[in-house]
Design a protein around this motif. Structure first.
Motif, PDB file in Angstrom:
ATOM      1  N   SER A 156       0.777  -1.133  -0.088  1.00  0.00           N
ATOM      2  CA  SER A 156      -0.099  -0.218  -0.075  1.00  0.00           C
ATOM      3  C   SER A 156       0.848   1.258   0.056  1.00  0.00           C
ATOM      4  O   SER A 156       1.811   1.304   0.846  1.00  0.00           O
ATOM      5  N   VAL A 157       0.349   2.247  -1.055  1.00  0.00           N
ATOM      6  CA  VAL A 157       1.465   3.434  -1.106  1.00  0.00           C
ATOM      7  C   VAL A 157       0.184   4.585  -1.080  1.00  0.00           C
ATOM      8  O   VAL A 157      -0.588   4.419  -1.890  1.00  0.00           O
ATOM      9  N   PRO A 158       0.717   5.679  -0.626  1.00  0.00           N
ATOM     10  CA  PRO A 158       0.100   6.845  -0.975  1.00  0.00           C
ATOM     11  C   PRO A 158       0.255   7.164  -2.492  1.00  0.00           C
ATOM     12  O   PRO A 158       1.281   7.032  -2.877  1.00  0.00           O
ATOM     13  N   ALA A 159      -0.917   7.733  -2.895  1.00  0.00           N
ATOM     14  CA  ALA A 159      -0.994   7.987  -4.464  1.00  0.00           C
ATOM     15  C   ALA A 159      -1.374   9.130  -4.951  1.00  0.00           C
ATOM     16  O   ALA A 159      -2.082   9.743  -5.681  1.00  0.00           O
ATOM     17  N   GLY A 160      -0.963  10.377  -3.746  1.00  0.00           N
ATOM     18  CA  GLY A 160      -1.497  11.769  -4.186  1.00  0.00           C
ATOM     19  C   GLY A 160      -2.079  12.014  -2.650  1.00  0.00           C
ATOM     20  O   GLY A 160      -2.334  11.130  -1.875  1.00  0.00           O
ATOM     21  N   ALA A 161      -2.951  13.304  -2.801  1.00  0.00           N
ATOM     22  CA  ALA A 161      -3.507  14.037  -1.559  1.00  0.00           C
ATOM     23  C   ALA A 161      -4.766  13.113  -1.449  1.00  0.00           C
ATOM     24  O   ALA A 161      -5.566  12.823  -2.152  1.00  0.00           O
ATOM     25  N   HIS A 162      -4.786  12.390  -0.138  1.00  0.00           N
ATOM     26  CA  HIS A 162      -6.010  11.812   0.437  1.00  0.00           C
ATOM     27  C   HIS A 162      -6.193  10.452  -0.438  1.00  0.00           C
ATOM     28  O   HIS A 162      -7.353  10.090  -0.712  1.00  0.00           O
ATOM     29  N   THR A 163      -5.273   9.796  -1.266  1.00  0.00           N
ATOM     30  CA  THR A 163      -5.314   9.015  -2.235  1.00  0.00           C
ATOM     31  C   THR A 163      -4.450   7.592  -1.879  1.00  0.00           C
ATOM     32  O   THR A 163      -3.503   8.221  -1.736  1.00  0.00           O
ATOM     33  N   HIS A 164      -4.911   6.414  -2.017  1.00  0.00           N
ATOM     34  CA  HIS A 164      -4.059   5.381  -1.964  1.00  0.00           C
ATOM     35  C   HIS A 164      -3.949   4.450  -2.680  1.00  0.00           C
ATOM     36  O   HIS A 164      -5.101   4.329  -3.378  1.00  0.00           O
ATOM     37  N   LEU A 165      -2.965   3.613  -3.292  1.00  0.00           N
ATOM     38  CA  LEU A 165      -3.084   2.646  -4.118  1.00  0.00           C
ATOM     39  C   LEU A 165      -2.717   1.203  -3.446  1.00  0.00           C
ATOM     40  O   LEU A 165      -1.532   1.345  -2.689  1.00  0.00           O
ATOM     41  N   VAL A 166      -3.366   0.307  -3.522  1.00  0.00           N
ATOM     42  CA  VAL A 166      -3.149  -1.111  -2.686  1.00  0.00           C
ATOM     43  C   VAL A 166      -3.122  -2.297  -3.781  1.00  0.00           C
ATOM     44  O   VAL A 166      -3.973  -2.156  -4.361  1.00  0.00           O
ATOM     45  N   LEU A 167      -1.968  -3.076  -3.616  1.00  0.00           N
ATOM     46  CA  LEU A 167      -2.029  -4.210  -4.460  1.00  0.00           C
ATOM     47  C   LEU A 167      -1.929  -5.593  -3.491  1.00  0.00           C
ATOM     48  O   LEU A 167      -1.372  -5.271  -2.357  1.00  0.00           O
ATOM     49  N   TYR A 168      -2.325  -6.668  -4.111  1.00  0.00           N
ATOM     50  CA  TYR A 168      -2.050  -7.693  -3.317  1.00  0.00           C
ATOM     51  C   TYR A 168      -1.235  -8.937  -4.245  1.00  0.00           C
ATOM     52  O   TYR A 168      -1.585  -8.804  -5.557  1.00  0.00           O
ATOM     53  N   THR A 169      -0.144  -9.201  -3.863  1.00  0.00           N
ATOM     54  CA  THR A 169       0.527 -10.221  -4.720  1.00  0.00           C
ATOM     55  C   THR A 169       0.842 -11.435  -4.218  1.00  0.00           C
ATOM     56  O   THR A 169       0.718 -11.661  -2.852  1.00  0.00           O
ATOM     57  N   THR A 170       1.061 -12.459  -4.853  1.00  0.00           N
ATOM     58  CA  THR A 170       1.767 -13.687  -4.238  1.00  0.00           C
ATOM     59  C   THR A 170       3.088 -13.584  -3.894  1.00  0.00           C
ATOM     60  O   THR A 170       3.821 -12.650  -4.010  1.00  0.00           O
ATOM     61  N   ARG A 171       3.514 -14.886  -3.289  1.00  0.00           N
ATOM     62  CA  ARG A 171       5.027 -14.688  -2.663  1.00  0.00           C
ATOM     63  C   ARG A 171       5.989 -14.723  -3.831  1.00  0.00           C
ATOM     64  O   ARG A 171       7.190 -14.267  -3.617  1.00  0.00           O
ATOM     65  N   GLU A 172       5.456 -15.119  -4.967  1.00  0.00           N
ATOM     66  CA  GLU A 172       6.315 -15.094  -5.983  1.00  0.00           C
ATOM     67  C   GLU A 172       6.590 -13.850  -7.005  1.00  0.00           C
ATOM     68  O   GLU A 172       7.529 -13.542  -7.796  1.00  0.00           O
ATOM     69  N   ALA A 173       5.908 -12.925  -6.712  1.00  0.00           N
ATOM     70  CA  ALA A 173       6.004 -11.482  -7.169  1.00  0.00           C
ATOM     71  C   ALA A 173       7.418 -10.825  -6.806  1.00  0.00           C
ATOM     72  O   ALA A 173       8.058 -11.112  -5.623  1.00  0.00           O
ATOM     73  N   ASP A 174       8.062 -10.297  -7.532  1.00  0.00           N
ATOM     74  CA  ASP A 174       9.095  -9.383  -7.265  1.00  0.00           C
ATOM     75  C   ASP A 174       8.835  -8.058  -6.796  1.00  0.00           C
ATOM     76  O   ASP A 174       8.481  -7.142  -7.321  1.00  0.00           O
ATOM     77  N   LEU A 175       8.885  -7.962  -5.310  1.00  0.00           N
ATOM     78  CA  LEU A 175       8.358  -6.605  -4.686  1.00  0.00           C
ATOM     79  C   LEU A 175       9.143  -5.460  -5.108  1.00  0.00           C
ATOM     80  O   LEU A 175       8.575  -4.307  -5.165  1.00  0.00           O
ATOM     81  N   GLY A 176      10.556  -5.618  -5.318  1.00  0.00           N
ATOM     82  CA  GLY A 176      11.316  -4.477  -5.953  1.00  0.00           C
ATOM     83  C   GLY A 176      10.617  -3.940  -7.354  1.00  0.00           C
ATOM     84  O   GLY A 176      10.346  -2.844  -7.513  1.00  0.00           O
ATOM     85  N   MET A 177      10.369  -5.082  -8.166  1.00  0.00           N
ATOM     86  CA  MET A 177       9.639  -4.466  -9.496  1.00  0.00           C
ATOM     87  C   MET A 177       8.244  -4.009  -9.180  1.00  0.00           C
ATOM     88  O   MET A 177       7.923  -2.745  -9.894  1.00  0.00           O
ATOM     89  N   VAL A 178       7.510  -4.662  -8.242  1.00  0.00           N
ATOM     90  CA  VAL A 178       6.214  -4.001  -8.113  1.00  0.00           C
ATOM     91  C   VAL A 178       6.507  -2.653  -7.526  1.00  0.00           C
ATOM     92  O   VAL A 178       5.661  -1.690  -7.925  1.00  0.00           O
ATOM     93  N   SER A 179       7.144  -2.266  -6.534  1.00  0.00           N
ATOM     94  CA  SER A 179       7.585  -1.105  -5.976  1.00  0.00           C
ATOM     95  C   SER A 179       7.883  -0.020  -7.016  1.00  0.00           C
ATOM     96  O   SER A 179       7.075   0.971  -6.963  1.00  0.00           O
TER      97      SER A 179
END
Length: 145
Positions: free
Chosen positions: A98-121
């Motif tokens: 979950s990351v802030p995506a602007g004022a009063h807005t957030h983007l949240v993703l659900y990934t499997t354990r196989e996801a490359d979190l560095g790439m997702v970030s």
């Protein structure tokens, strides 16, 4: 899930961009679903295949999670105004990102354990950065009236 014209979309949010960004992000290896929400838990967009009930539940909990994370960071750092950059929750099956995506807005993703979190970030921040404050700033709702 696609928001219809009948759904209340606050000014400042580009629904077309939100839909495209979620489609792009959910095509990354291991990304299952995504939701764009306001800081008070209103859904502004969700990935296809995610039920409205699941999106609403995720939005409500994410709103609280962001608030709690800000409070913990402020309490432990001694800086009440510490900016929250991201929250990552690890589960047995994957990650909530979950990351802030602007004022009063957030983007949240659900990934499997196989996801490359560095790439997702990287991709999440790239999408948010490309858009800047032009689209993802949601005005705060008036809670007094």
């Amino acid at each position: 899930m696609t928001l219809s014209d009948a759904d209340a979309v606050q000014p400042g949010l580009d629904l077309e961009w939100t839909t495209k960004a979620l489609q792009t992000l959910t095509q990354l290896h291991g990304v299952v679903h995504g939701v764009v929400l306001t800081s008070d838990g209103m859904i502004k967009g969700a990935s296809s295949g995610l039920s409205r009930a699941s999106a609403e539940g995720a939005a409500a909990v994410t709103s609280g999670l962001q608030s709690c994370a800000r409070q913990v960071a402020g309490a432990l750092s001694g800086h009440a105004d510490t900016a929250l950059r991201q929250v990552v929750v690890e589960t047995g099956d994957g990650f909530v990102f979950s990351v802030p995506a602007g004022a009063h807005t957030h983007l949240v993703l659900y990934t499997t354990r196989e996801a490359d979190l560095g790439m997702v970030s990287y991709e999440v921040h790239r999408h948010i950065g490309n858009l800047g404050s032009r689209v993802l700033n949601t005005p705060a709702r008036d809670t007094l009236g």
